[in-house]
Every structure is written in structure tokens, then in C-alpha cells.
Design an enzyme around this catalytic site. Structure first.
Site, PDB file in Angstrom:
ATOM      1  N   GLY A   9       1.300  -1.368  -0.003  1.00  0.00           N
ATOM      2  CA  GLY A   9       0.232  -0.009  -0.311  1.00  0.00           C
ATOM      3  C   GLY A   9       1.020   0.964  -0.023  1.00  0.00           C
ATOM      4  O   GLY A   9       1.792   1.450   0.849  1.00  0.00           O
ATOM      5  N   GLY A  11      -0.292   4.340   0.154  1.00  0.00           N
ATOM      6  CA  GLY A  11      -1.192   5.035   0.136  1.00  0.00           C
ATOM      7  C   GLY A  11      -0.228   6.409   1.618  1.00  0.00           C
ATOM      8  O   GLY A  11       0.473   6.895   1.309  1.00  0.00           O
ATOM      9  N   PHE A  12      -1.056   7.503   2.415  1.00  0.00           N
ATOM     10  CA  PHE A  12      -0.425   7.658   3.284  1.00  0.00           C
ATOM     11  C   PHE A  12       0.349   6.778   4.179  1.00  0.00           C
ATOM     12  O   PHE A  12       2.146   7.796   4.515  1.00  0.00           O
ATOM     13  CB  PHE A  12      -1.414   9.226   3.708  1.00  0.00           C
ATOM     14  CG  PHE A  12      -2.117   9.918   2.921  1.00  0.00           C
ATOM     15  CD1 PHE A  12      -1.458  10.741   3.391  1.00  0.00           C
ATOM     16  CD2 PHE A  12      -3.598   9.471   2.366  1.00  0.00           C
ATOM     17  CE1 PHE A  12      -2.155  11.781   1.873  1.00  0.00           C
ATOM     18  CE2 PHE A  12      -3.943  10.837   2.333  1.00  0.00           C
ATOM     19  CZ  PHE A  12      -3.020  12.222   1.543  1.00  0.00           C
ATOM     20  N   VAL A  77      -1.813  -8.059  -3.491  1.00  0.00           N
ATOM     21  CA  VAL A  77      -1.782  -9.187  -3.358  1.00  0.00           C
ATOM     22  C   VAL A  77      -3.251  -9.525  -2.782  1.00  0.00           C
ATOM     23  O   VAL A  77      -4.507  -9.074  -3.203  1.00  0.00           O
ATOM     24  CB  VAL A  77      -0.776  -7.982  -1.813  1.00  0.00           C
ATOM     25  CG1 VAL A  77      -1.427  -9.758  -0.568  1.00  0.00           C
ATOM     26  CG2 VAL A  77      -0.033  -7.462  -2.302  1.00  0.00           C
ATOM     27  N   GLU A 169     -18.953  17.978   0.764  1.00  0.00           N
ATOM     28  CA  GLU A 169     -18.368  18.492  -0.070  1.00  0.00           C
ATOM     29  C   GLU A 169     -18.406  18.452  -1.401  1.00  0.00           C
ATOM     30  O   GLU A 169     -18.763  19.077  -2.594  1.00  0.00           O
ATOM     31  CB  GLU A 169     -16.443  18.325  -0.058  1.00  0.00           C
ATOM     32  CG  GLU A 169     -16.116  18.620   1.554  1.00  0.00           C
ATOM     33  CD  GLU A 169     -14.950  17.788   2.360  1.00  0.00           C
ATOM     34  OE1 GLU A 169     -13.857  18.686   2.852  1.00  0.00           O
ATOM     35  OE2 GLU A 169     -14.588  17.171   1.603  1.00  0.00           O
ATOM     36  N   ASP A 298      -6.481   2.951   7.234  1.00  0.00           N
ATOM     37  CA  ASP A 298      -7.155   2.531   7.708  1.00  0.00           C
ATOM     38  C   ASP A 298      -7.521   1.402   7.518  1.00  0.00           C
ATOM     39  O   ASP A 298      -8.820   0.628   8.005  1.00  0.00           O
ATOM     40  CB  ASP A 298      -8.214   2.686   6.094  1.00  0.00           C
ATOM     41  CG  ASP A 298      -8.457   4.564   5.910  1.00  0.00           C
ATOM     42  OD1 ASP A 298      -8.412   5.315   7.207  1.00  0.00           O
ATOM     43  OD2 ASP A 298      -9.002   5.539   4.847  1.00  0.00           O
TER      44      ASP A 298
END
Length: 418
Positions: A9, A11-12, A77, A169, A298
Site C-alpha cells: 500500500g 497511501g499516506f 496482493v 463537500e 484505514d
């Protein structure tokens, strides 16, 4: 033998960990099923035509091109062999590890109604954003062509399900698009007649914010022409529309922003998970009984001060940095750092042009000044000077001209053809 770290991953959390392990003397393999790192907090602006996809995503290989200790793999994966200490890839590949970091993010949760996804896409990837953008723009085009008034009304009805920051938003910019940007461009329809609904099963929108800010957001959305519908869940969703409680509503564009489910990491590990499928980890972010496996972002359920750490970008970045510190301490033979503690940076949400809400605990802000603070904060966290400049100029152009620049329909819409 060089210590082998496999990170799943980009991501952040995953990218932060890899960056913080620079110079640690490890052999790092970074695996992701996409070739880019995505700044997810601005993904809704791609979906609503304000930004182009390239302005909030960057190729992983480019970001790590100077890191000779990192090997990047574009792969999916499928599992983890904990006994053999290997990550299992789709197609049969196996990647050995000494330390494994799973930061695989989350996907949409339809609460047992996964068949709704085809008609109510969520917003987690660039593919999701371009799908939603295409469906929204095509809806206006079909309304322009419709000869039947009922069909035209259905095309001009937009339903966003879920009133967290993403849902709020989305409807804020969608209302601006329909009521301010598009009217001069159509001849047969008045786009200002579009019905834009924000639907929340709970009692109020922005439930994670203080009630006064939630009430302000509701008033501002209603002022911009959004119908805010709370207290009633959606009970059905199809290509013809939704059922709100027992009331059918004809709509051709439905966007899901109501919930998330963790990736399949729990199944790969055979580990304990919470109701959202997040792996329950210890205070050092490792799997109980297996300190060589970290679970971040997450994908992880970790508690601080008796409360679960929220699934937000600052939390993921903090976890990535903490896990890198733990790994460095182990490699150097130093004592481990104290348990992970989440530093809450507050909640922010924009409600459209010149309006936002910010909750920094005791300090709260709303209105145009909050909107500027929100914008500055997001620009700060973008990667690279070029991205900050491009996004700033895109926002400035939209603000001054009243035009959204990314309104291209780049793929034929076939899912809702009649």
C-alpha cells in the site's frame, strides 16, 4: 543479511513509512495495485470537475526514483503466508519478508447491499472519481436531449448518500456547478432546476463535528439549493432511482458516501477485526503475537485514550512515521519508542464557495476565513511545489472566472442508457 521489509500500500501511511526509513540500511519492497499515490482528501474535486486527476496523484516510481533501497512493484496482493514469511501475489508470485507492513486502505461499505455499487459508486480511487464525474456531466446532457418531462426531472436529480465531509463537500460543489457554472451553456434546460439531495440516516450531517458547526453547514447547503434530508435511511437503490424510507425517488445519478470497509488484510492474516473489518493491533501498531507484522492506516483498529483512531490522512501519516521509528529502533538495538499516540489535528470540511467549518477542539471556525484555512491546509499537504502551484492556480481561476476546468467526458457512458 540485509533486513527485508515489504510494504503493501502506497497511501499516506505506507509512503510516509518508506520515506522515514531512508538510510536505515533495509531492503524495501513497496507493492501497490496502482502506480500512483493519491491525495484522497481532494478526490471529490476531481469528481466534481474542479481539478484534473493529474493534480492530486503522482507516480510512485517518480516519488521514489532516488531511493536505491526501494523496489516498487505494480501488483495485487492475494494473501500472506505467515509461516513461510511471504506475501502472495496474484499470478503466483511470492515476496519474502522479515518485516511486513500492511497499509492497504479501505473500500466502500454498502451494509450488506453490495449489489447497489453499480448504481451508486463510492469515491475512493481516481477511477471512482472519473466515473462519478462522467455520470454527472452525462446526466445534464441527457436532460438536454430528453423529450419527456419526467425523464428530464430524473436526469436532473442527484442523490448523495452519506453526510460526512465527503458527502457535504460533493453536494457543495455540485450545487455550484448546477446553479452557477452550467446555466449559460444549455439551451433546452435550466440547470438551476437540478434537485440535489444530501441524504443522511442519522439525525444530522457532519456528525463528527460539534452541533453548532453541523447546523451552520446545513444552513449554508440549504442556502445554495441543496436538500438536506436526515433521519431516514435509503432502503433500496437501482438504475431507476432510490427508495428513501418508503418513498421512491427517480434519479439517474446516485453517489455513495455513507460508509467504509477495510481491505481484506484481516482475512490474509487470520487476525481479530472490528465491525468495519479493520485489524485490531497493539499499541505499537503490530499484530498481537507477531511483532514483525505492522498494520497501519484505514486497515488498522488502534485505540488512544479509549477511543479508536479515526481513518483520516493525518492519522495514517503519524502511524507511518511511528512504525518507521519502531523499525529503526529494532534494527539499531535500541529500546522501542513509547506506545503510539494520535495527535488530533482537528476536522475540516468545505461547504462550497467561501464556506467551510473547522473544529480544532476548543477552537472552532466557520465561514469564508475557515474556507481559506481549509485551502491552505490542503495545499500544504500536497506533494511537491508544482502540485501546490497548479492546484492553487486552478482554485484561483475557478474563484475569479466562475468556471471549472476539468469538465471533459472522456469515456462513453453506457451503464444508464435507456
Amino acid at each position: 543479511m540485509t533486513h527485508r521489509i515489504v510494504v503493501v500500500g502506497a497511501g499516506f501511511a505506507g509512503l510516509q513509512l518508506v520515506r522515514d526509513l531512508a538510510g536505515a540500511g533495509c531492503e524495501i519492497t513497496l507493492i501497490d495495485q496502482r502506480n500512483h499515490h493519491l491525495f484522497q482528501p481532494l478526490l471529490y474535486q476531481v469528481a466534481t470537475t474542479l481539478l484534473a486527476a493529474s493534480e492530486i496523484a503522482w507516480p510512485i516510481r517518480r516519488l521514489l526514483r532516488d531511493r536505491k533501497d526501494v523496489t516498487t512493484l505494480l501488483a495485487t496482493v492475494e494473501g500472506v503466508d505467515r509461516q513461510a514469511r511471504e506475501v502472495l501475489l496474484q499470478g503466483g508470485g511470492r515476496i519474502p519478508f522479515d518485516t511486513l507492513v500492511l497499509a492497504t486502505g479501505a473500500r466502500h461499505a454498502y451494509f450488506g447491499n453490495d449489489h447497489w455499487e453499480a448504481d451508486a459508486p463510492g469515491l475512493k480511487t481516481l477511477e471512482d472519481a472519473t466515473t462519478i464525474r462522467r455520470r454527472m456531466l452525462v446526466a445534464f446532457e441527457r436532460a438536454e436531449m430528453a423529450g419527456d418531462e419526467a425523464e428530464r426531472a430524473a436526469e436532473l436529480t442527484f442523490a448523495v448518500i452519506g453526510a460526512g465531509p465527503t458527502g457535504v463537500e460533493l453536494v457543495g460543489i455540485l450545487a455550484e456547478l448546477a446553479h452557477r457554472v452550467l446555466p449559460p451553456e444549455f439551451r433546452r434546460i435550466d440547470t438551476r432546476r437540478a434537485r440535489i439531495m444530501l441524504i443522511e440516516a442519522g439525525p444530522r450531517i457532519l456528525a463528527a463535528f460539534p452541533e453548532e458547526l453541523s447546523d451552520y453547514a446545513t444552513r449554508m447547503l440549504q442556502k445554495s439549493g441543496v436538500e438536506v434530508l436526515t433521519g431516514t435511511p435509503v432502503t433500496d437503490c437501482s438504475r431507476d432511482g432510490i427508495v428513501l424510507g418508503e418513498q421512491p425517488i427517480a434519479t439517474r445519478t446516485v453517489i455513495w458516501a455513507a460508509g467504509v470497509q477495510a481491505s481484506p488484510a484481516q482475512a490474509w492474516l487470520g487476525a481479530e477485526a472490528d465491525r468495519a473489518g479493520r485489524v485490531v493491533v497493539g499499541p505499537d501498531l503490530t499484530l498481537p503475537g507477531d511483532p514483525s507484522i505492522f498494520v497501519l492506516g484505514d486497515t488498522a483498529h488502534v485505540e488512544c485514550d479509549g477511543r479508536p483512531v479515526p481513518g483520516v490522512a493525518p492519522a495514517a501519516k503519524q502511524q507511518g512515521k511511528y512504525a518507521a521509528d519502531v523499525i529503526r529502533a529494532r534494527l539499531a538495538g535500541r529500546p522501542a519508542p513509547p506506545p503510539f499516540r494520535f495527535k488530533d489535528m482537528g476536522n475540516l470540511a468545505t461547504i462550497g464557495r467561501n464556506a467551510a467549518v473547522i473544529d480544532f477542539g476548543r477552537f472552532r471556525m466557520k465561514g469564508w476565513l475557515a474556507w481559506w484555512v481549509w485551502g491552505i491546509a490542503h495545499i500544504y499537504f500536497l506533494i511537491g511545489t508544482r502540485s501546490r502551484l497548479v492546484v492553487s492556480l486552478s482554485w484561483l481561476w475557478s474563484f475569479l472566472s466562475g468556471h471549472n476546468s476539468a469538465r471533459l467526458i472522456t469515456q462513453k457512458e453506457t451503464l444508464r442508457s435507456k
